[in-house]
Design a protein around this motif. Structure first.
Motif, mmCIF file in Angstrom:
data_model
loop_
_atom_site.group_PDB
_atom_site.id
_atom_site.type_symbol
_atom_site.label_atom_id
_atom_site.label_comp_id
_atom_site.label_asym_id
_atom_site.label_seq_id
_atom_site.Cartn_x
_atom_site.Cartn_y
_atom_site.Cartn_z
ATOM 1 N N ILE A 1 3.108 -1.227 -5.609
ATOM 2 C CA ILE A 1 3.059 -0.578 -6.915
ATOM 3 C C ILE A 1 4.066 0.562 -6.867
ATOM 4 C CG2 ILE A 1 1.671 0.744 -8.555
ATOM 5 C CD1 ILE A 1 -0.794 -0.682 -7.408
ATOM 6 N N ALA A 2 4.886 0.660 -7.906
ATOM 7 C CA ALA A 2 5.867 1.740 -7.963
ATOM 8 C C ALA A 2 5.913 2.300 -9.377
ATOM 9 C CB ALA A 2 7.250 1.229 -7.566
ATOM 10 N N LEU A 3 6.008 3.607 -9.481
ATOM 11 C CA LEU A 3 6.201 4.294 -10.752
ATOM 12 C C LEU A 3 7.628 4.820 -10.756
ATOM 13 C CD1 LEU A 3 5.289 5.609 -13.415
ATOM 14 C CD2 LEU A 3 4.450 7.535 -12.052
ATOM 15 N N SER B 1 11.390 6.047 -1.178
ATOM 16 C CA SER B 1 10.391 6.972 -1.704
ATOM 17 C C SER B 1 9.062 6.816 -0.968
ATOM 18 C CB SER B 1 10.193 6.736 -3.195
ATOM 19 O OG SER B 1 9.158 7.537 -3.702
ATOM 20 N N GLN B 2 8.682 5.576 -0.733
ATOM 21 C CA GLN B 2 7.423 5.315 -0.021
ATOM 22 C C GLN B 2 7.515 5.780 1.433
ATOM 23 O OE1 GLN B 2 6.765 2.615 2.453
ATOM 24 N NE2 GLN B 2 4.694 3.375 2.631
ATOM 25 N N LYS C 1 9.974 11.909 -4.146
ATOM 26 C CA LYS C 1 10.770 11.326 -5.221
ATOM 27 C C LYS C 1 12.167 11.047 -4.717
ATOM 28 C CE LYS C 1 8.786 13.259 -9.440
ATOM 29 N NZ LYS C 1 9.092 14.068 -10.640
ATOM 30 N N VAL C 2 12.747 9.949 -5.180
ATOM 31 C CA VAL C 2 14.138 9.623 -4.852
ATOM 32 C C VAL C 2 14.883 9.470 -6.169
ATOM 33 C CG1 VAL C 2 15.641 7.879 -3.848
ATOM 34 C CG2 VAL C 2 13.522 8.505 -2.681
ATOM 35 N N TYR C 3 16.017 10.119 -6.267
ATOM 36 C CA TYR C 3 16.809 10.100 -7.494
ATOM 37 C C TYR C 3 18.003 9.177 -7.343
ATOM 38 C CZ TYR C 3 13.958 14.152 -8.558
ATOM 39 O OH TYR C 3 12.893 14.990 -8.778
ATOM 40 N N LEU C 4 18.286 8.432 -8.383
ATOM 41 C CA LEU C 4 19.482 7.579 -8.397
ATOM 42 C C LEU C 4 20.510 8.128 -9.358
ATOM 43 C CD1 LEU C 4 17.929 4.001 -8.408
ATOM 44 C CD2 LEU C 4 18.880 5.271 -6.502
#
Length: 131
Positions: free
Chosen positions: A7-9, A122-123, A128-131
């Motif tokens: 699951i990813a948001l 991110s996991q 948080k990881v930004y693109l």
């Protein structure tokens, strides 16, 4: 080793939230389902079929709605719909024979892989990881 449930948001640049859920461990197996919803309504797809169209003030698309003849390999791999694979071969053939532009570009593929890698990063890093 790959996870069988995830699951990813994902927060989009415009602030929209996207939730990805995937599992290969659900019994007995269910067709791919896409639900797109927002302040103006929602569209739900099962595999490649529109199952529900609830867009306020917009008429339905000129396509059949319903999942009566749904092909899915979710619980029976022999029941896979091969039409999307056929479309990829047709697209590739047109590239070679007619010097056509691809339906999906290399950049499209790169962006998809970047998103998947960012979800895993991110996991793994619990941030948080930004693109």
């Amino acid at each position: 080793e790959a996870p069988d449930t995830a699951i990813a948001l994902v927060e989009m640049e415009n602030g929209a939230a996207v939730i990805f859920e995937t599992s290969t461990a659900s019994f007995p197996g269910y067709p791919r389902q896409y639900c797109i919803s927002g302040t103006n309504g929602a569209v739900e797809m099962l595999e490649e079929t529109i199952a529900r169209w609830d867009i306020g003030g917009k008429e339905e698309l000129d396509v059949p709605i319903g999942a009566d003849n749904l092909l899915s390999g979710a619980s029976d791999p022999m029941n896979l719909d091969s039409s999307l694979h056929a479309a990829q071969f047709t697209d590739f053939s047109n590239l070679i024979l007619h010097n056509a532009m691809p339906h999906y570009t290399l950049e499209d593929g790169i962006q998809t892989v970047k998103l998947i890698n960012a979800i895993f990063r991110s996991q793994n890093e619990n941030r948080k990881v930004y693109l």
